[in-house]
Scaffold this active site. Structure first.
Site, PDB file in Angstrom:
ATOM      1  N   CYS A   6     -82.220 -26.750 -50.066  1.00 18.37           N
ATOM      2  CA  CYS A   6     -83.507 -26.875 -49.390  1.00 18.37           C
ATOM      3  C   CYS A   6     -84.526 -27.621 -50.233  1.00 18.37           C
ATOM      4  CB  CYS A   6     -84.033 -25.496 -49.018  1.00 18.37           C
ATOM      5  SG  CYS A   6     -84.121 -24.354 -50.417  1.00 18.37           S
ATOM      6  N   GLU A  64     -88.675 -19.143 -45.821  1.00 16.49           N
ATOM      7  CA  GLU A  64     -88.401 -20.316 -46.664  1.00 16.49           C
ATOM      8  C   GLU A  64     -87.547 -21.248 -45.824  1.00 16.49           C
ATOM      9  OE1 GLU A  64     -86.025 -22.582 -48.346  1.00 16.49           O
ATOM     10  OE2 GLU A  64     -85.447 -21.113 -49.867  1.00 16.49           O
TER      11      GLU A  64
END
Length: 447
Positions: A222, A188
């Site tokens: 993020c 990720e």
């Protein structure tokens, strides 16, 4: 199953009993307000634990599948096996959430787990290293601490699965190390998440949600909107609303607000501060290195080639990139690496749906920011350069589960098997094909 439940319940007790210590660690590391820490670092982890406990029996059960005619009397199913020993490497920005959410999935799937928290969030790392192992069976769970050298040495070992969340650069290093052992992994990695704002929009509502999404954890998320993309006219209407939202949320001096966080360290502070040289400051721009403070900032007149449009911001600085219209916005988004998230704001659902249909990203949210990550039933993960693999709820369980295809047959009925044995004949082939071929349900003819 009972053993897995015991370990998950132990994690639940840790979250409940050490809630104050967790919030204190987050505040010490990132100046995170307790509101944010309780909402995501504690609340979302507890949601994961409770979802796993509620569904574990169903998730673990063998999944029986359709059979063909030749295997009518057989048992065909998918067995949910653990991979074995899992390594979870987590980043600094959400030290508990991004460590413990994948941990829930790995434990629910029956794996042993080693976690490596980020050394940058020192207080959170210390709490997990010193306290968390007291709640788990040491034969099942361990914490490893240290910096880059420790991570490098750790990756020299052969794991059965690796999950990493963090930067693209380190992600490539993790993937290279995993490749030496042919270890499967989930990455990720974030990216430059676009946020399209349409001319047909409730600008104040959009501004409120964009400012919240960009300022949450001081932009160190993020999934935060990385840049706004819109027309010049839309920019002129949006900026006053962004200014109003910032003032409403954090007052005239956000540095004095208890609800606005700080950059994790001096290095990250200086990196984000350097991005303020791009374009022109329309809102904010104030910094204080001694406090690692960067004000909620909006930049205009940014150019595509400037650093702020070439790297993930990961801070409370929002550039606005202007285009001629929706078509050009979609073209620009598609010319870049596929992001972890994409956002679109419009009162016209067709516009939102067009951005969704014509772009590619790990996740998508229409008319809001970040909120897709708060739903445990949605997968969280990237695509392309923003990563691959999914976590959250059932998706975490599936990520750390080897789906083992199984078929068990009886020892009798050998006459039925004889059609596949030599000597081969055309009649045997036709009989075998009749018993094994998959046929279309609704065949059609093109005229």
């Amino acid at each position: 199953m009972e053993y897995r439940r015991t370990q998950l319940e132990a994690l639940s007790r840790f979250m409940e009993e050490k809630k104050c210590e967790i919030l204190q660690a987050l505040n010490a590391d990132l100046r995170r307000p307790a509101f944010e820490g309780e909402l995501d670092e504690i609340g979302l982890v507890m949601n994961e634990v409770n979802t796993a406990l509620n569904n574990l029996e169903y998730w673990m059960a063998d999944e029986h599948v359709n059979k063909n005619l030749a295997m009518t009397f057989d048992s065909a199913f998918i067995r949910k096996d653990p991979y074995g020993v899992v390594l979870i490497i987590s980043p600094f920005n959400y030290p508990f959430y991004l460590t413990l959410v994948p941990l829930v999935g790995a434990i629910a799937a029956g794996n042993c787990v080693i976690v490596k928290p980020s050394e940058l969030s020192r207080c959170s790392e210390k709490l997990m290293a010193e306290v968390l192992p007291k709640y788990f069976d040491p034969d099942t769970f361990a914490v490893v601490t240290g910096g880059h050298e420790t991570t490098t040495k750790l990756l020299e070992n052969k794991f059965d699965y690796i999950e990493y969340a963090g930067s693209n650069t380190v992600g490539k290093m993790v993937m290279t190390a995993a490749a030496k052992h042919l270890t499967p992994l989930t990455l990720e990695l974030g990216g430059k998440n676009p946020c399209y704002v349409d001319s047909c929009c409730d600008f104040q509502n959009a501004a409120n949600r964009i400012v919240w999404g960009k300022s949450y954890n001081a932009g160190q998320a993020c999934t935060a909107p990385d840049y706004v993309i819109c027309t010049a006219d839309t920019q002129d209407r949006l900026i006053p609303c962004l200014r109003q939202a910032i003032r409403c949320f954090y007052g005239c001096n956000p540095q004095e607000s208890p609800d606005f966080g700080r950059m994790i360290n001096d290095e990250h502070f200086r990196r984000v501060r350097a991005l303020l040289d791009c374009g022109q400051v329309a809102i904010g721009g104030e910094t204080d290195e001694s406090d690692r403070y960067i004000a909620p900032t909006v930049l205009v007149n940014v150019k595509e080639w400037e650093p702020i449009m070439q790297q993930e911001v990961f801070g409370p600085v929002l550039p606005i990139f202007t285009v001629a219209g929706l078509d050009e916005a979609i073209q620009y988004i598609n010319s870049k690496d596929r992001p972890l998230a994409a956002y679109a704001f419009s009162c016209d659902h067709q516009v939102v749906n067009r951005v969704l249909a014509c772009t590619s990203s790990g996740g998508f949210c229409g008319n809001d920011c970040l909120m897709q990550a708060f739903l445990v039933s949605l997968p969280h993960g990237g695509i392309g350069c923003s990563g691959f693999g999914k976590i959250n709820g059932r998706f975490s369980f599936d990520t750390f589960t080897h789906q083992r295809g199984c078929l068990t047959r009886c020892m009798g009925l050998e006459a039925l098997n004889s059609v596949r044995y030599p000597p081969y004949t055309e009649r045997k082939l036709q009989m075998l094909k009749f018993g094994t071929d998959v046929r279309r349900w609704n065949p059609c003819t093109l005229l």
